[in-house]
Design a protein around this motif. Structure first.
Motif, PDB file in Angstrom:
ATOM      1  N   MET A 206       0.987  -1.073   0.003  1.00 60.59           N
ATOM      2  CA  MET A 206       0.222  -0.089   0.001  1.00 60.59           C
ATOM      3  C   MET A 206       0.872   1.287  -0.074  1.00 60.59           C
ATOM      4  SD  MET A 206      -2.731   1.208   2.623  1.00 60.59           S
ATOM      5  CE  MET A 206      -3.971   0.015   2.845  1.00 60.59           C
TER       6      MET A 206
ATOM      7  N   GLN B 151      -5.003  -4.053   0.431  1.00 60.34           N
ATOM      8  CA  GLN B 151      -3.549  -3.456   0.360  1.00 60.34           C
ATOM      9  C   GLN B 151      -2.967  -4.081  -0.972  1.00 60.34           C
ATOM     10  OE1 GLN B 151      -2.064  -4.596   4.096  1.00 60.34           O
ATOM     11  NE2 GLN B 151      -3.415  -3.475   5.384  1.00 60.34           N
ATOM     12  N   LYS B 152      -3.318  -5.197  -1.459  1.00 58.83           N
ATOM     13  CA  LYS B 152      -2.765  -5.740  -2.679  1.00 58.83           C
ATOM     14  C   LYS B 152      -2.925  -4.840  -3.960  1.00 58.83           C
ATOM     15  CE  LYS B 152      -3.393 -10.428  -1.320  1.00 58.83           C
ATOM     16  NZ  LYS B 152      -4.088 -11.906  -1.317  1.00 58.83           N
TER      17      LYS B 152
ATOM     18  N   PRO C  15      -9.619  -5.239   4.248  1.00 57.71           N
ATOM     19  CA  PRO C  15      -8.193  -4.532   4.369  1.00 57.71           C
ATOM     20  C   PRO C  15      -7.160  -5.157   3.442  1.00 57.71           C
ATOM     21  CG  PRO C  15      -9.371  -4.791   6.518  1.00 57.71           C
ATOM     22  CD  PRO C  15     -10.350  -5.530   5.385  1.00 57.71           C
ATOM     23  N   GLU C  16      -7.181  -6.618   3.902  1.00 59.18           N
ATOM     24  CA  GLU C  16      -6.205  -7.366   3.103  1.00 59.18           C
ATOM     25  C   GLU C  16      -5.962  -7.400   1.696  1.00 59.18           C
ATOM     26  OE1 GLU C  16      -8.296  -8.835   5.469  1.00 59.18           O
ATOM     27  OE2 GLU C  16      -6.947  -8.335   7.073  1.00 59.18           O
TER      28      GLU C  16
ATOM     29  N   ILE D 164     -11.741  -0.579   4.426  1.00 58.03           N
ATOM     30  CA  ILE D 164     -10.491  -0.919   5.185  1.00 58.03           C
ATOM     31  C   ILE D 164     -10.751  -1.022   7.020  1.00 58.03           C
ATOM     32  CG2 ILE D 164      -8.009  -0.283   6.048  1.00 58.03           C
ATOM     33  CD1 ILE D 164      -7.814   0.578   2.995  1.00 58.03           C
TER      34      ILE D 164
ATOM     35  N   LYS E   8      -2.089   5.565   2.304  1.00 53.76           N
ATOM     36  CA  LYS E   8      -2.732   4.886   3.495  1.00 53.76           C
ATOM     37  C   LYS E   8      -2.941   6.256   4.474  1.00 53.76           C
ATOM     38  CE  LYS E   8      -1.475   1.782   7.006  1.00 53.76           C
ATOM     39  NZ  LYS E   8      -1.932   2.558   8.140  1.00 53.76           N
TER      40      LYS E   8
END
Length: 133
Positions: A1, A130-131, A126-127, A86, A6
Motif C-alpha cells: 500500500m 492492500q494488494k 483490508p487485506e 478498510i 494509507k
C-alpha cells in the motif's frame, strides 16, 4: 500500500466529518496520487463481478458512480469508500444479512458508488485492498 495513500485514508478515518476531510485531501493531492486512486477504482470495477467489469476501464470507472461527479468529488468518494472498506468491513460480518445489505446501501449513497462497487471493496476488505493499493 502506498504510504501516502494509507495516510490519506487514515486521515479520513480519524476525522469527525469523513467526507469533508476527503474533499480537503482531494484538493491537495498530487497528480500521481490522483492517478493512483483512479487505478484503485479501476481494479475494484474490474474485479466487481458485474456488468461493469465487462467494459473498458475508463468507461467502467465512469459507470461506477450512481451519478456523474466533479473530479475532486470522485477522488473524495474513492478515499471515503476505501476508508469504509478498510476500517469498517470486518464489522459487517456480525450483522444479520438484512442489516448488512442496509449498510451497503447506505454506504453506496454516502460515497456515490453503485452497490456492486461498494460490495466488492468490502469483499476485498483490508487485506485484499492492500494488494491493489
Amino acid at each position: 500500500m502506498s504510504e501516502t495513500l494509507k495516510d490519506h485514508i487514515d486521515e479520513v478515518w480519524q476525522s469527525a466529518d469523513g467526507y469533508s476531510k476527503a474533499i480537503s485531501i482531494a484538493r491537495r493531492m498530487s497528480p500521481e496520487e490522483t492517478e493512483s486512486l483512479k487505478e484503485v477504482l479501476a481494479n475494484l470495477v474490474r474485479n466487481s463481478r458485474t456488468e461493469l467489469s465487462a467494459i473498458s476501464d475508463d468507461e467502467g470507472v465512469r459507470n461506477a458512480f450512481i451519478t456523474p461527479k466533479a473530479e475532486e468529488e470522485e477522488f473524495a468518494s474513492i478515499l471515503l469508500l476505501l476508508m469504509l472498506a478498510i476500517h469498517h468491513s470486518d464489522g459487517l460480518l456480525f450483522l444479520p444479512p438484512n442489516l448488512r445489505q442496509s449498510r451497503i446501501r447506505s454506504w453506496a449513497e454516502q460515497t456515490g458508488f453503485k452497490e456492486a462497487v461498494v460490495r466488492e471493496a468490502l469483499r476485498l476488505g483490508p487485506e485484499g485492498l492492500q494488494k491493489i493499493l
